[in-house]
Design an enzyme around this catalytic site. Structure first.
Site, PDB file in Angstrom:
ATOM      1  N   THR A  31       1.795  14.937  -6.810  1.00 26.82           N
ATOM      2  CA  THR A  31       1.098  14.807  -8.088  1.00 26.82           C
ATOM      3  C   THR A  31       1.469  15.962  -9.022  1.00 26.82           C
ATOM      4  OG1 THR A  31      -0.856  15.832  -7.100  1.00 26.82           O
ATOM      5  CG2 THR A  31      -0.884  13.452  -7.274  1.00 26.82           C
ATOM      6  N   ARG A  39      -3.455   5.818  -3.926  1.00 22.87           N
ATOM      7  CA  ARG A  39      -4.582   5.419  -3.074  1.00 22.87           C
ATOM      8  C   ARG A  39      -5.767   6.372  -3.109  1.00 22.87           C
ATOM      9  NH1 ARG A  39      -1.880   2.512   1.994  1.00 22.87           N
ATOM     10  NH2 ARG A  39       0.282   2.800   1.456  1.00 22.87           N
ATOM     11  N   GLN A 106       4.259  10.580   3.932  1.00 24.84           N
ATOM     12  CA  GLN A 106       3.812   9.254   3.517  1.00 24.84           C
ATOM     13  C   GLN A 106       4.408   8.900   2.156  1.00 24.84           C
ATOM     14  OE1 GLN A 106      -0.344  10.748   4.075  1.00 24.84           O
ATOM     15  NE2 GLN A 106      -0.725   8.738   4.958  1.00 24.84           N
ATOM     16  N   ASP A 109       9.001   8.994  -2.547  1.00 30.72           N
ATOM     17  CA  ASP A 109       9.686   9.451  -3.753  1.00 30.72           C
ATOM     18  C   ASP A 109      10.966  10.251  -3.507  1.00 30.72           C
ATOM     19  OD1 ASP A 109       8.762  12.125  -3.114  1.00 30.72           O
ATOM     20  OD2 ASP A 109       6.854  11.649  -4.077  1.00 30.72           O
ATOM     21  N   HIS A 126       6.564   5.685   5.319  1.00 28.50           N
ATOM     22  CA  HIS A 126       6.389   4.525   4.436  1.00 28.50           C
ATOM     23  C   HIS A 126       7.690   4.129   3.736  1.00 28.50           C
ATOM     24  CE1 HIS A 126       1.774   5.411   4.243  1.00 28.50           C
ATOM     25  NE2 HIS A 126       2.124   4.742   5.319  1.00 28.50           N
ATOM     26  N   CYS A 159      20.153 -10.696  -3.047  1.00 36.74           N
ATOM     27  CA  CYS A 159      21.116  -9.967  -2.220  1.00 36.74           C
ATOM     28  C   CYS A 159      22.519 -10.458  -2.523  1.00 36.74           C
ATOM     29  CB  CYS A 159      20.776 -10.183  -0.740  1.00 36.74           C
ATOM     30  SG  CYS A 159      22.007  -9.483   0.384  1.00 36.74           S
ATOM     31  N   SER A 201      -5.062  12.460   2.339  1.00 39.91           N
ATOM     32  CA  SER A 201      -6.494  12.265   2.592  1.00 39.91           C
ATOM     33  C   SER A 201      -6.745  11.944   4.059  1.00 39.91           C
ATOM     34  CB  SER A 201      -7.017  11.136   1.706  1.00 39.91           C
ATOM     35  OG  SER A 201      -6.290   9.952   1.979  1.00 39.91           O
TER      36      SER A 201
HETATM   37 ZN   LIG Z   1      20.995 -10.324   2.391  1.00 39.07          ZN
END
Ligand SMILES: [Zn+2]
Length: 259
Positions: A31, A39, A106, A109, A126, A159, A201
């Site tokens: 942040t 979240r 998590q 970025d 993630h 794709c 958190s």
């Molecule tokens: Zn593909």
């Protein structure tokens, strides 16, 4: 009953003694680089549940309109122009002095890598928004060229190899985490002598479970987060001050905040 030591100097001393630190990071560390927390209590999704629906894998796979909106959102994501901040850089210092075992994050970025970590140090539970993957054939590549196709007018680019649906290489709601990634995070935590939880958190599993896992494996636990977490009671130190000022003080080679 355990007395919480809420002192920067104590945490800094423990960090200096540690040879195998695992940093566990969440939205709070980014942040300060201008990337909103999705979240958290003031999070984008908390305030607007419709936005969360857009990030649900079922809707993404079945509704072209959701995919179009998602690609637009990816184009405009603040991470593309964000820079790592003092908190990210402080963790790189840990790696440089050989005291870092891993950064388990998590965040999607990519700012930890941009700050200068070896890629193998960063475990992204993630996934990452800096890559794109095909949901049919598994092709994976950098996000840039696919975002260029969106800019050039393909609202939902398929794709190039198989025509399947492409998606940011992140874990959406309703999508399973990658077992190998979670295992690698758990292994790092079990080998840690100190777990530094930063800007998370600790409410999303299995990541939150890494804290009691570290504790039961004998690691010290230091939590740096603006808000209280469900694991503050088992932490050796809890610090609520801003991450960008705390981390340089406890991760550097100085012994305290007064250097
Ligand atoms: Zn593909």
């Amino acid at each position: 009953m355990m007395v919480l030591v809420s002192s920067l100097a104590q945490a800094a001393a423990w960090m200096l003694e540690s040879a195998s630190i695992v940093a566990l990071t969440g939205a709070g560390i980014s942040t300060e680089s201008g990337i909103p927390d999705f979240r958290g209590p003031q999070g984008v999704w908390t305030r607007d549940p419709k936005a969360e629906r857009l990030s649900n894998i079922h809707h993404y796979m079945t509704d072209p309109e959701v995919r179009k909106l998602s690609w637009r959102g990816r184009l405009e994501h603040p991470a593309w122009t964000a820079r790592p901040n003092a908190g990210h850089r402080a963790l790189v210092e840990l790696e440089q002095r050989g005291a870092l075992r891993a950064v388990v994050t998590q965040n999607i970025d990519g700012l930890h890598q941009m700050a200068g970590h070896s890629p193998s140090m960063v475990v992204e539970v993630h996934g990452t928004m800096r890559e794109v993957m095909c949901m049919r054939c598994g092709w994976r590549g950098p996000a840039g060229p696919v975002l260029d196709r969106v800019r050039a007018g393909e609202a939902d680019p398929p794709c190039a190899s198989c025509g399947g649906i492409l998606k940011s290489a992140t874990i959406s709601f309703g999508q399973a985490l990658i077992p190998e990634v979670i295992e690698s995070a758990m292994q790092a935590v079990q080998e840690a002598d100190l777990l530094l939880a930063v800007g998370t958190s600790l409410q999303v599993y299995p990541v939150a479970g890494l804290v009691p896992l570290a504790k039961s494996a004998g690691a010290r636990v230091v939590i740096v987060n603006a808000e209280p977490t469900p694991f503050d009671h088992l932490a050796d130190a809890v610090i609520h001050d801003p991450i960008g000022t705390v981390l340089p003080q406890i991760c550097g080679t100085a012994t305290g905040p007064d250097r």
